[in-house]
Structure formats: C-alpha cells, structure tokens
Design a protein around this motif. Sequence first.
Motif, PDB file in Angstrom:
ATOM      1  N   UNK A  67      -6.402   1.360  -7.455  1.00  0.00           N
ATOM      2  CA  UNK A  67      -5.202   0.582  -7.788  1.00  0.00           C
ATOM      3  C   UNK A  67      -5.587  -0.860  -8.058  1.00  0.00           C
ATOM      4  N   UNK A  98       0.839  -1.201   0.000  1.00  0.00           N
ATOM      5  CA  UNK A  98       0.000   0.000   0.000  1.00  0.00           C
ATOM      6  C   UNK A  98       0.865   1.239   0.000  1.00  0.00           C
ATOM      7  N   UNK A 156      -8.165   7.065  -5.479  1.00  0.00           N
ATOM      8  CA  UNK A 156      -7.055   6.287  -6.033  1.00  0.00           C
ATOM      9  C   UNK A 156      -7.518   4.847  -6.202  1.00  0.00           C
ATOM     10  N   UNK A 163      -2.305   2.217 -11.504  1.00  0.00           N
ATOM     11  CA  UNK A 163      -2.808   3.142 -10.487  1.00  0.00           C
ATOM     12  C   UNK A 163      -3.530   4.275 -11.206  1.00  0.00           C
ATOM     13  N   UNK A 178     -11.953   3.591   2.066  1.00  0.00           N
ATOM     14  CA  UNK A 178     -10.785   2.718   1.902  1.00  0.00           C
ATOM     15  C   UNK A 178     -11.302   1.299   1.744  1.00  0.00           C
ATOM     16  N   UNK A 193      -3.811  -4.468  -8.775  1.00  0.00           N
ATOM     17  CA  UNK A 193      -2.517  -5.156  -8.739  1.00  0.00           C
ATOM     18  C   UNK A 193      -2.727  -6.644  -8.931  1.00  0.00           C
ATOM     19  N   UNK A 229      -7.769  -1.880  -4.827  1.00  0.00           N
ATOM     20  CA  UNK A 229      -7.786  -0.927  -3.714  1.00  0.00           C
ATOM     21  C   UNK A 229      -8.447   0.363  -4.188  1.00  0.00           C
TER      22      UNK A 229
END
Lengths: 284, 164
Positions: A233, A73, A231, A161, A199, A235, A216
């Motif tokens: 993201x 993170x 944001x 991102x 979050x 991954x 995320x």
Amino acid sequence: MYERALPQRRMTIEQNILPEFWNPPIIEAVLGVEFQPVAGWGVPHFGLFWQEIRADYPSFDVKLPLRNAPGGLAGEIGLAVVERPEVRCWFIDESQSRLLQLQDDRLVINWRKVRQEDAERYPKYTASRQIFEREWQRYHEFLKREGLGVPAVRACEVSYINHIEKGGVWRTFGDLHKVFTHWAPPTTETGLPSPDGVAVNMVYSLPKERLNLKLEIATAIRHADMKEVLQFTLTARGGPESSATEAVLNWLDRAHDVVAGAFKQLTTDQVRETWRGRREHGTI
Amino acid sequence: MVPFDPYFAMTRHDLRGRFATMLEAPAVAVQTVNDRWVESTPSSVAPAWYRELANFGEMEENWDGYGSPRISVDVLKTACQIVIESQCLNLPTPHISPTTGGGVNIEWAIADRELEVEVMPNGEVEYLRSEGEEMHDGSLNLEGDGFQGLAGWLKSGSEQAAAA
C-alpha cells in the motif's frame, strides 16, 4: 460538463514516466479529501445528495464515519460510544467497482478490482482524477444550493493498494528480494529461516511536495478468494495550498506522481516484468 | 449471517468477556473502520483458524494421496462464515481439518458435548452432534437460525456440567 482538458504536463507524465501493465497488481485506488465538518450538515443531506448522483451510483450502504486520518491500516478497529447517530454513506456504481464515500467532513472516491478483466482495463490516474473532479464539483454545487457554504480543505489523500499474489515471483517470504528492490536476499550467515510473515511500515516526509508518503508491506489474506498476498500500500497524504479545486487537483497530481514513482523504484524489474504492458493488444 | 470479517469476529470474541454489557448496547459498535473497499485481513492480526483455512486453499490436487480435488474457494468461504458465526456466538475456537473429496470439517467440544459441521464439496452443510452414546445428524441451512440452535445446545453442555 465537469470534465476539463488535462494539463499537458499531466499527459506527458502519464505517457513517459508511469508504468503500464497488462496485468497490474493494483486492486484499489483511493482519492480523498478531508475538510472542516460542514456546519448544518445532517442525515437528510445524504439522501438529498444521493438524488443528485443516483443515476451514476444506484446503490448505497451505511458505515461508521472515519474519525482519524484517512489511510488507516486495514484491520484497524474502532470502539466508540456515540452520543448521536454518525453516518458515512457509500454510494456505489452499477459495476460495483466505483465508490463515492461521503460524511460530514470527507469525500473519498474508490476504485476496486472486482473481476480479472477490471485489472486489464484498470483506470489510469487521469480517469480517476476526472471522476474525482466531477464529484467534488457536484458536492460543491450541492452545498452551495443548500446554503451550507464551501468546504475548508484540511488534507488530501492518494492511495494505491496492490496485491502481489503468492506463487509467481515469490513463493516464500524468503523471496521478498525478488519483489522489492530495497530487500536484501537472505543469507545463511544469520542462521534464521525464512520469515513466517512480514509487516513493514515506512514513512517519508516530502515537504516540497506538501505530503508524507507512507509505504506498507504486509502479508494478508484476501477475503474474496482467501488467497495469501503481499499487500503493498502506498499512501500520500498532505495539505493542498488552499481549498480551491485547482489546488486540490494539483496536490493530487503531485501525490500521484510521487506514489507512482515510488512504486516503480521499489519493485524489481523481475516482478514488474510479470505485469508488463502489451500495448499491441490495445487493452490499455 | 454476520459480516465476513475474521478479525472483527475474533476481536468481538475477545472483547465479549470484558465488555459484555457494552456490546449489547445498541449505540456501541465494533467495526473495521477505514476508507478501503477491498477487504483483506493482515496476517499479523488474522486468527490462526483463518490462516489455516487459507492454507487449505493452497493444497494441490491429490493432496491426500487418494485423488482428492483442491478445496474450492466457495467451500473455504462457507467454512469461514461458519467459524465467524461461531465466534460471534461465543463458541471456543474449533478444530478445523480438510476432508477427503474436498470438504472442510469443523469441530467443537464443550464438556461432554461435541458438534461437527462439515462443508461438503458441493457446498451443502451437514452436522453431527453427539453427547455420550447419543448422536444426531442432519443438514444445516445457513440462511436460517439452525446453527444458532446447535451452538446453544453445545454451550448448554457446559452449564449442565457446571450445575452438576
């Protein structure tokens, strides 16, 4: 000399499935590989390797090494008592938008958006893949010349991102359903106001693709302009079938397809419309 | 100047009390470690003062009803850099406010001593330090160690108060 023709399957995917945008929200793309620490690797090798790539990466920076899984993170913090100097070198290209990160057990290629015009011509995966392949080959050849063997790959990573700026489709965190398809619109039944922050972490195991996909979504403040953003993201991380370059590239291809598909499925038509490609302008 | 990393500054500030000796040791580092390049601070860990500064950036023109312009990103980043520096110098969290004309004012108070640093709309930085009736003002060059001197003066107020 390192760039090879891409498989037809990859070109088809790029053309038919993956979204193209005029003003994409992507601010960073990461392709990385983690391997067993190279026995015999020392600080002088960073400089020797830099000599090999210096024409493409004229500046450098020195960082603490990554010691946990890649894809941590943002804002993770490490407090370490170290017995010897440990180094991760950043080699940065002239445009300040391409970065090669190297340490004794990792090679990572980053692209970042520096200016708005970078977003308008953000590199498609095929271009990033070619750069990754070129640097991975250079690294292999360097290790071979130095008698340091062949890296034994443990894991690979593909990360994208995205910064979705406040003020367009979303203005408060009560608007998240306008951005993400899996987010329900707020109801008055709960009696709760709009949240002050968000979050969310989601992890999907995809054993057939040999990877885990981590998503995320978090509110963040971007340092460059101190703007509040969502944001997002994505991954993908996992292990290729072998340490062979072809296996690593195949894994990256699969991971990218998963990431791009998830991005498309999880963002609403409404928000994607604001990034939509306009091919007639010929910039993508 | 210290790195532009509000989370780093806050964490270092928080850790200092517990790990003061370790943080002075050259082999120990506190640093954000990940493989990302673009820098951002998640709101969940961003210090309140950083969120406050970001909010100033969202204020529209004429936010004060007196025709003040929007506060520029450069002013906000300079203000941010000053607060980060102050956190690394172990000053208390300051009071931050926008100023008419598009600047940012940052204030600390320790015992009888007060320090105000104002980032002007043109990017220049001025300070006013006061102790009782005694006041002194001037310009601040952030490239030099002027701020460290002011921070030292401010902190020594608490030592004098304790000694008294």
